[in-house]
Motif scaffolding. Structure first.
Motif, short mmCIF file in Angstrom:
data_model
loop_
_atom_site.label_atom_id
_atom_site.label_comp_id
_atom_site.label_asym_id
_atom_site.label_seq_id
_atom_site.Cartn_x
_atom_site.Cartn_y
_atom_site.Cartn_z
N HIS A 282 27.17 69.77 46.39
CA HIS A 282 26.95 68.88 45.51
C HIS A 282 28.20 67.68 45.92
CE1 HIS A 282 24.52 70.46 42.09
NE2 HIS A 282 23.90 70.18 43.22
N GLN A 283 27.67 66.18 46.13
CA GLN A 283 28.70 65.32 46.73
C GLN A 283 29.70 64.78 45.75
OE1 GLN A 283 27.11 62.17 48.89
NE2 GLN A 283 26.59 63.54 50.93
N HIS A 284 29.07 64.91 44.30
CA HIS A 284 29.59 64.17 43.19
C HIS A 284 30.25 62.66 43.78
CE1 HIS A 284 29.43 67.80 40.92
NE2 HIS A 284 30.14 68.44 42.19
N PHE A 285 29.23 62.09 44.42
CA PHE A 285 29.65 60.76 44.92
C PHE A 285 29.47 59.91 43.82
CE2 PHE A 285 27.59 56.65 46.08
CZ PHE A 285 28.59 56.24 47.06
N LYS A 286 30.71 58.85 43.67
CA LYS A 286 30.62 57.93 42.84
C LYS A 286 31.36 56.65 43.55
CE LYS A 286 33.95 60.58 40.66
NZ LYS A 286 33.64 61.81 41.43
N ARG A 287 30.80 55.53 42.91
CA ARG A 287 31.17 54.21 43.60
C ARG A 287 31.05 53.28 42.47
NH1 ARG A 287 27.88 53.35 48.31
NH2 ARG A 287 26.28 52.04 46.87
N PHE A 288 32.11 52.48 42.57
CA PHE A 288 32.51 51.07 41.59
C PHE A 288 32.42 49.81 42.41
CE2 PHE A 288 35.10 48.23 39.46
CZ PHE A 288 33.96 47.90 38.37
N ASN A 289 31.89 48.93 41.99
CA ASN A 289 31.97 47.81 42.89
C ASN A 289 32.01 46.49 41.69
OD1 ASN A 289 32.10 47.60 45.60
ND2 ASN A 289 30.08 48.25 45.96
N PHE A 290 32.69 45.54 42.01
CA PHE A 290 33.03 44.65 41.34
C PHE A 290 33.22 43.06 42.20
CE2 PHE A 290 35.49 40.94 39.14
CZ PHE A 290 34.53 40.67 38.11
N PHE A 291 32.59 42.01 41.90
CA PHE A 291 32.66 40.83 42.75
C PHE A 291 32.25 39.70 41.99
CE2 PHE A 291 30.15 37.62 45.16
CZ PHE A 291 31.29 37.35 46.34
N THR A 292 32.93 38.72 42.14
CA THR A 292 33.00 37.40 41.23
C THR A 292 33.25 36.20 42.30
OG1 THR A 292 33.65 36.16 39.43
CG2 THR A 292 35.50 37.49 40.67
N LYS A 293 32.68 35.17 42.01
CA LYS A 293 32.65 33.88 42.81
C LYS A 293 32.70 32.72 42.01
CE LYS A 293 30.72 32.31 47.49
NZ LYS A 293 29.55 32.56 48.23
N PHE A 294 33.40 31.79 42.47
CA PHE A 294 33.62 30.63 41.86
C PHE A 294 33.47 29.42 42.84
CE2 PHE A 294 36.35 26.98 40.27
CZ PHE A 294 35.65 26.73 39.03
N ILE A 304 35.04 23.86 47.28
CA ILE A 304 35.57 24.89 47.29
C ILE A 304 35.15 26.11 46.62
CG2 ILE A 304 37.00 24.54 44.96
CD1 ILE A 304 39.59 25.28 46.50
N SER A 305 35.22 27.32 47.30
CA SER A 305 34.73 28.57 46.91
C SER A 305 35.83 29.53 46.77
CB SER A 305 33.73 29.04 47.89
OG SER A 305 33.15 30.38 47.63
N ILE A 306 35.90 30.09 45.59
CA ILE A 306 37.11 31.31 45.44
C ILE A 306 36.28 32.55 45.09
CG2 ILE A 306 39.02 32.11 44.10
CD1 ILE A 306 39.68 29.07 43.80
N SER A 307 36.45 33.67 45.82
CA SER A 307 35.89 34.89 45.35
C SER A 307 36.98 36.07 45.48
CB SER A 307 34.69 35.19 46.23
OG SER A 307 35.21 35.35 47.60
N ALA A 308 36.64 37.24 44.51
CA ALA A 308 37.42 38.43 44.65
C ALA A 308 36.36 39.56 44.37
CB ALA A 308 38.36 38.24 43.42
N SER A 309 36.70 40.64 44.82
CA SER A 309 35.91 41.78 44.77
C SER A 309 36.95 43.17 44.74
CB SER A 309 35.13 42.04 45.88
OG SER A 309 35.68 42.15 47.31
N SER A 310 36.27 44.21 44.10
CA SER A 310 37.19 45.37 44.29
C SER A 310 36.16 46.56 44.26
CB SER A 310 37.96 45.43 42.70
OG SER A 310 38.60 46.72 43.02
N PHE A 311 36.51 47.53 45.16
CA PHE A 311 35.60 48.54 45.46
C PHE A 311 36.33 49.83 45.35
CE2 PHE A 311 35.18 51.12 49.23
CZ PHE A 311 33.82 51.65 48.98
N TRP A 312 35.51 51.04 44.92
CA TRP A 312 36.39 52.32 44.79
C TRP A 312 35.27 53.49 44.94
CZ3 TRP A 312 35.39 56.83 42.22
CH2 TRP A 312 36.35 57.82 42.62
#
Length: 764
Positions: A282-294, A304-312
């Motif tokens: 079993h891979q027990h694969f886990k992924r979390f993503n967050f993205f925001t854009k202004f 103007i465009s400002i964005s941020a993202s986080s990935f695990w």
């Protein structure tokens, strides 16, 4: 040289010549979101003169002889508009209403300079993006394979290239490079799993080294993703399927800006995925993503465009299994020999983009980006070949800071009576890694010995210039030049590194000049011919460059394409091309084992065919068929095959969209047999796999079902010719090791849309 200087001065001076006759300018926007419609085609009737809207949605038509101007405005996924206006009127704001994508709305024009623009816009409009893997499959002829669990970057195949994890294809997301140079695992490592598929608004791509905006890795081609600036609705999506597969997604407008016109928009998207996958381990694969854009409209001419993202992501992997281990019954087809393979990775991005539209019609773009990246991977490809007691498990890890700047200036002008568009650009990129490591481990957590350790600093800077000239209404010539310079610094912290002379700091630098030219001929309103020539390159690992000892560490790639884009019927689009590529050296860092491979010069030639057909509004057919013949030029015939290079490949699908809300898609992927080594003594077996998608969409919700490998065939997703030794074997054996492709896998989804009361009532 004097002639060149004279020509450059003449082109520069031409921008200050007064415009002739009448002109018209305008802005194309989406009637619902009020966002610019990038790439919309504005066609002048009569006369056939055309321009494209820029990234701000702006366009200018100069040198118009008529006083009353009739325009046809077309954009894929929007209702076609017919617009009549008096010349020299104030700048017009033209609203476009979204509709189901139709091939009949596609216009074949040569001025875009990218023969794949139409395919990209049509495919993403008709097929969409079902998952993170489909993100890469948007490019016709591009195949991907996974051999280390869902958290690792896919292996990429395109135009006869085994591009490994990205060494020969350049990938960007909102201008941020996805490829990571001098990576702990492989050159140009491109892990795109930090992109949430539902946030993608458009995908743009081209094949070959023909665009001055693209430098490192853009030899087989390039792929750009752009995320939406503003949501058209809020979304909650839940998915569940076989093998304990789950996914949850939320996309929320944080300003509630969808229900009223405003200067600002801001949204956030987040997803969580989990799967044990189809492997026995079993891979027990886990992924979390967050993205925001202004996004904020500073003025009518600045955005103007400002964005941020986080990935695990974290996972265990089945790995690559030698065929003889399965034949002997040592392990099951979906089993694992080393259950400790797998890894953990993460990436956080920050991105600021400022776009300014000048009064002279020019467009200035400035971008700053930053990424913090971590990678920790455990692999075992040879099992007990080198260490018959503890095994050959390796650990590759790094921490990376990546910072960069992109700037460009685009301007439409004239050279006499000829329309000319000039582009200047600058790219600066700095990669700094901390303790890039290759070590020998056991059972994942037991450290045995060190093989490489050091800190990498790689600075790349480039300048480019491109000019597009439209001649006599039919011919368009796009030519440019790119200059790239690289500086490498490696602080070796492992005194016994066999490729270097002890610990300490090593430095090197190199540069390359890359000319490009694209010639387009508009044979008729439905036929475009194109011819492209270009020089590209891919850099090599900094540890290879500093130990190069005068070897050619920045080899060039040369390519040419001859093709046609043809629309014989309003609902039929055909694109075909023959192409050639030559690489001075396929010279890459083999990160899996910490060694350097030299394969000499290679050449590839091939042909591509793409067909899109929409016999009725509710039915859409797409077909891509690709052939490539690749050979090494430094070996005798029979010993000159390029390992893993794809030969025949094809994808196709039938999509059905019903106005009552039902839609479905049945697709196939075909990859033929190909050589596993330079002698073709081992074969990578081909496969033919079918996938099915069925959905029902209403105004506020959507149900869906996705089935991978519909007919449950056994297939090998990735394959390698590898010398291995299994536990208790007395001698090493050369043979095929592979990772099996997915079993029949069904996944169900439910989406709920909410928040905007006038969601379906676009402004007129």
């Amino acid at each position: 040289m004097k002639k060149s200087i004279f020509l450059i001065n003449a082109l520069f001076i031409s921008y200050f010549l007064p415009a002739q006759h009448n002109k018209l300018s305008g802005v194309i926007i989406d009637s619902t979101t009020k966002q610019p419609v990038f790439g919309a085609t504005i066609l002048l009737n009569p006369g056939g003169k055309s321009v494209s809207a820029d990234e701000m949605g702006k366009f200018i038509l100069n040198n118009i002889s008529a006083t009353i101007i009739h325009l046809t405005i077309s954009a894929i996924g929007y209702e076609q508009r017919y617009f009549t206006i008096v010349a020299n009127s104030p700048e017009q704001i033209i609203k476009m209403k979204r509709q189901q994508t139709k091939l009949s709305d596609v216009l074949v024009t040569s001025y875009s300079g990218n023969p794949y623009k139409v395919l990209a816009e049509t495919d993403i409009g008709m097929r969409g993006v079902a998952n993170s893997q489909e993100v890469l499959r948007m490019v016709p002829g591009l195949f991907i394979g996974q051999h280390q669990g869902g958290g690792k970057a896919e292996q990429i195949f395109l135009r006869g290239f085994d591009a490994d994890h990205g060494s020969d294809i350049s990938i960007h997301m909102d201008g941020i490079p996805v490829n990571l140079v001098s990576h702990a695992h492989s050159k140009g490592y491109a892990d795109s799993h930090f992109i949430i598929p539902e946030t993608i608004e458009r995908a743009t791509f081209n094949k070959g080294p023909y665009d001055v905006e693209k430098g490192d890795q853009a030899t087989a081609g390039w792929l750009d993703f752009n995320t939406v600036n503003k949501l058209s609705n809020n979304t909650i999506k839940l998915e569940a399927g076989q093998f304990s597969t789950f996914r949850a997604l939320a996309m929320i407008d944080l300003l509630n800006s969808g229900i009223r016109p405003c200067k600002a928009s801001w949204y956030a998207a987040t997803e969580y995925s989990y799967s044990n996958s189809y492997f026995e381990n079993h891979q027990h694969f886990k992924r979390f993503n967050f993205f925001t854009k202004f996004n904020y409209k500073i003025s009518e001419r600045q955005l103007i465009s400002i964005s941020a993202s986080s990935f695990w992501s974290g996972w265990f992997a089945s790995g690559q299994i030698p065929e003889r281990a399965i034949d002997s019954g040592l392990v099951n087809y979906y089993g694992a020999l080393d259950p400790n393979e797998g890894g953990v990775t993460s990436r956080t991005n920050f991105n600021i983009q400022l776009k300014s539209s000048l009064k002279n019609g020019g467009l200035v773009k400035n971008q700053l980006y930053y990424s913090f990246y971590k990678f920790d991977l455990h692999s075992n490809f040879t099992f007990y070949l080198d260490d018959p007691v503890n095994g050959d498990e390796i650990r590759q890890r790094e921490k990376r800071n990546l910072v960069g700047y992109n700037g460009s200036y685009l301007h439409d002008g004239r050279i006499g009576n000829l329309k000319s568009t000039i582009l200047y650009g600058v790219n600066i990129r700095l990669d700094i890694t901390n303790n890039t490591e290759l070590s020998h481990t056991h059972d994942r957590y037991v450290f045995l010995n060190l093989q490489k350790l050091g800190a990498i600093t790689e600075l790349g800077s480039s300048m480019y210039m491109n000019e597009t000239i439209k001649l006599s209404g039919r011919w368009t010539i796009k030519g440019g030049m790119r200059f790239d310079h690289f500086h490498y610094r490696y602080n070796n912290k492992f005194n016994n590194d066999p490729t270097l002379k002890g610990s300490g700091i090593y430095r090197a630098s190199n540069y390359i000049i890359s000319p490009k030219i694209n010639i387009n001929y508009q044979a008729s309103t439905n036929t475009q011919l194109y011819l492209s020539f270009g020089k590209g390159f891919h850099t090599n690992d900094a540890r290879v460059v500093v130990s190069g000892n005068g070897k050619q560490t920045l080899p060039a790639a040369y390519g040419s394409d001859v093709g046609v884009l043809y629309k014989p019927l309003k609902n039929l689009l055909i694109q075909t091309a023959v192409w050639y590529s030559y690489l001075q050296k396929e010279y890459v860092y083999a990160g899996d084992g910490g060694t350097v491979d030299f394969s000499g010069s290679t050449r590839r030639l091939g042909a591509d065919l793409s067909i899109r057909f929409q016999p009725v509004k509710s039915m859409f057919f797409d077909l891509d068929l690709n052939y490539a013949n690749g050979r090494s030029l430094n070996e005798v015939k029979g010993n000159n095959y390029i390992p893993l290079a794809p030969v025949w490949s094809s994808t196709a699908g039938i999509s059905y969209i019903n106005k009552t809300g039902w839609n479905a898609s049945l697709r196939y992927r075909y990859l033929s047999n190909r050589p596993a080594n330079e002698y073709y003594s081992f074969t990578c077996e081909g496969y033919f796999v079918n996938d099915l998608v069925i959905k029902y969409k209403a105004q506020r919700y959507e149900y869906g079902m996705v089935i991978d490998n519909l007919f449950n065939i056994k297939w090998k997703e990735t394959q390698f010719a590898t010398v291995t030794r299994l536990k208790n074997e007395q001698a090493a054996v050369d043979g095929i090791s592979f990772t099996p492709g997915t079993k029949f896998a069904a996944k169900f989804s439910f989406s709920y849309y909410f928040g905007f009361k006038n969601l379906m009532k676009a402004d007129k």
